[in-house]
Scaffold this active site. Structure first.
Site, PDB file in Angstrom:
ATOM      1  N   HIS A 105      45.083  50.615  46.272  1.00 19.54           N
ATOM      2  CA  HIS A 105      43.714  51.078  46.494  1.00 19.54           C
ATOM      3  C   HIS A 105      43.418  51.319  47.978  1.00 19.54           C
ATOM      4  CE1 HIS A 105      43.055  50.569  42.330  1.00 19.54           C
ATOM      5  NE2 HIS A 105      42.775  49.283  42.325  1.00 19.54           N
ATOM      6  N   HIS A 179      35.871  52.083  40.455  1.00 18.40           N
ATOM      7  CA  HIS A 179      36.546  50.885  39.970  1.00 18.40           C
ATOM      8  C   HIS A 179      35.553  49.910  39.324  1.00 18.40           C
ATOM      9  CE1 HIS A 179      39.254  47.405  39.885  1.00 18.40           C
ATOM     10  NE2 HIS A 179      40.260  48.201  40.214  1.00 18.40           N
ATOM     11  N   SER A 180      34.698  50.405  38.467  1.00 18.30           N
ATOM     12  CA  SER A 180      33.752  49.528  37.781  1.00 18.30           C
ATOM     13  C   SER A 180      34.441  48.727  36.687  1.00 18.30           C
ATOM     14  CB  SER A 180      32.608  50.341  37.168  1.00 18.30           C
ATOM     15  OG  SER A 180      31.737  50.807  38.170  1.00 18.30           O
ATOM     16  N   ASP A 252      47.535  46.910  32.333  1.00 15.12           N
ATOM     17  CA  ASP A 252      47.273  47.426  33.680  1.00 15.12           C
ATOM     18  C   ASP A 252      48.185  48.623  33.854  1.00 15.12           C
ATOM     19  OD1 ASP A 252      46.249  47.775  36.193  1.00 15.12           O
ATOM     20  OD2 ASP A 252      47.214  46.019  37.089  1.00 15.12           O
ATOM     21  N   GLN A 288      43.792  54.782  34.361  1.00 11.52           N
ATOM     22  CA  GLN A 288      44.310  53.425  34.492  1.00 11.52           C
ATOM     23  C   GLN A 288      43.431  52.485  33.674  1.00 11.52           C
ATOM     24  OE1 GLN A 288      47.083  52.789  36.180  1.00 11.52           O
ATOM     25  NE2 GLN A 288      47.147  50.549  36.212  1.00 11.52           N
ATOM     26  N   GLU A 316      39.805  53.725  34.812  1.00  8.69           N
ATOM     27  CA  GLU A 316      39.727  54.446  36.079  1.00  8.69           C
ATOM     28  C   GLU A 316      40.415  55.812  35.983  1.00  8.69           C
ATOM     29  OE1 GLU A 316      41.398  51.693  39.102  1.00  8.69           O
ATOM     30  OE2 GLU A 316      41.306  50.272  37.432  1.00  8.69           O
TER      31      GLU A 316
END
Length: 351
Positions: A105, A179-180, A252, A288, A316
């Site tokens: 990130h 990225h919530s 993930d 993602q 995401e």
């Protein structure tokens, strides 16, 4: 419809973090200037009750005590790049590492660690706020200066739109996303996301190694725990023994879509207890999916909540992880002076 501007708290160096509350078209969303993060999002449930459906904190301290990316705009490269990449001349560009040997990130000084400035806000076409981030050459560990914008708006009933853009002064990989962490039962609910029903239209997924880097080309989801094409209860899928799930203790992983450049439906999420649904649309070639298994109860959430394992999930939209190091992955190198654009639409409903 309205937009309200207020103080959220000071940074350790005294800089003020602001909060912008957007209300209209059946939603209420709050965005803070630290990380251009979506701090709260109230959406109606089956019985009409408005609940906050994203994880976050009540004060700036909740975002500074540990880096969890709650609601943040992540970049300059969302997800992971392993060590670095070869530029157009073949020279290797080392990137700052903050996840083993990965740049995750954007590395230690990613977009989520900066206080963004206000570009504009208003109510034209629905309530909106646009934030800006301008970093000089190499300030985030990537080559060249970068100028990024994040615009949140509520243009239609039940819809929150995040428009992202960036330009760079030198050729650079660029890949931005929101990225919530979502919990459609309510961010303060005792319900985890394991009972949520997820549908993802992707036919392929990227297997990963122990460092969460893609092993190679995408593989078919058919007959695996990654097949969400017909919908599936997340917890039931995770209960099925699978070496990929065992690697990270949950999902993930990046689901792969055709790189058409056009917005389309990527995923649908439903919480049976509240009746809320969320449909996510994007023009990105990947999604993602992360099930929040690394949340450990130490995060100080809103209203005194403690966010433990699976308290929220992330969906995401983005390009594929480690794309600069994999031939055949979607291109992510942005030429100097060119503009990167990415739009994510979150559409809420009830069922």
């Amino acid at each position: 419809m309205s937009v309200r501007r207020e103080d959220f708290g000071p940074m350790p160096d005294g800089r003020l973090v602001e909060r912008f509350v957007l209300e209209g078209n059946g939603l209420s969303a709050a965005v803070i200037s630290y990380g251009a993060a979506l701090q709260s999002l109230f959406a109606p449930g089956r019985d009409g009750t408005l609940d906050d459906v994203v994880l976050g904190g009540d004060t700036i301290d909740a975002y500074l005590d540990e880096r969890r990316f709650f609601g943040a705009v992540v970049g300059r490269y969302a997800n992971r790049i392993h060590k670095g990449y070869a530029d157009a001349s073949g020279a290797f560009v080392d990137l700052p590492q903050n996840d083993g040997q990965n740049c995750l990130h954007g590395g230690p000084a990613g977009f989520d660690t900066h206080v963004w400035s206000l570009a504009e806000f208003g109510e034209d076409g629905g309530p909106f706020v646009e934030l800006a981030l301008d970093l000089g050459d190499g300030l985030d560990g990537f080559p060249g200066a970068v100028s990024a914008r994040a615009r949140y708006s509520i243009p239609a009933a039940g819809e929150l739109v995040l428009d992202l853009s960036a330009t760079v002064s030198q050729p650079s990989p660029v890949n931005l996303s929101g990225h919530s962490y979502f919990n459609l039962a309510g961010a303060g609910s005792s319900d985890t996301i394991l009972g949520h029903v997820l549908r993802v239209g992707a036919e392929t997924v990227l297997p990963i190694d122990e460092a969460s880097i893609p092993l190679g080309a995408p593989v078919d989801v058919a007959g695996t725990v990654f097949d969400f094409r017909g919908g599936g209860v997340i917890g039931e899928k995770m209960d099925i023994a699978d070496p990929q799930i065992a690697l990270t203790g949950g999902y993930d992983h990046n689901f792969c879509f055709s790189d058409t450049g056009e917005s389309r439906l990527l995923a649908q999420l439903h919480a049976p207890t509240s009746g809320r649904t969320l449909s996510i649309y994007s023009d990105a070639p990947g999604l993602q999916f992360y099930t929040g298994q690394f949340l450990d109860g130490s995060a100080h959430g809103k209203g005194g909540a403690r966010y433990g394992r699976n308290a929220g999930l992330c969906l995401e939209p983005q390009s594929w992880p480690d794309s600069p190091n994999h031939a055949g992955f979607p291109g992510v190198m942005l030429p100097a002076g060119a503009t990167y654009r990415h739009t994510i639409r979150y559409a809420f409903g009830v069922q």
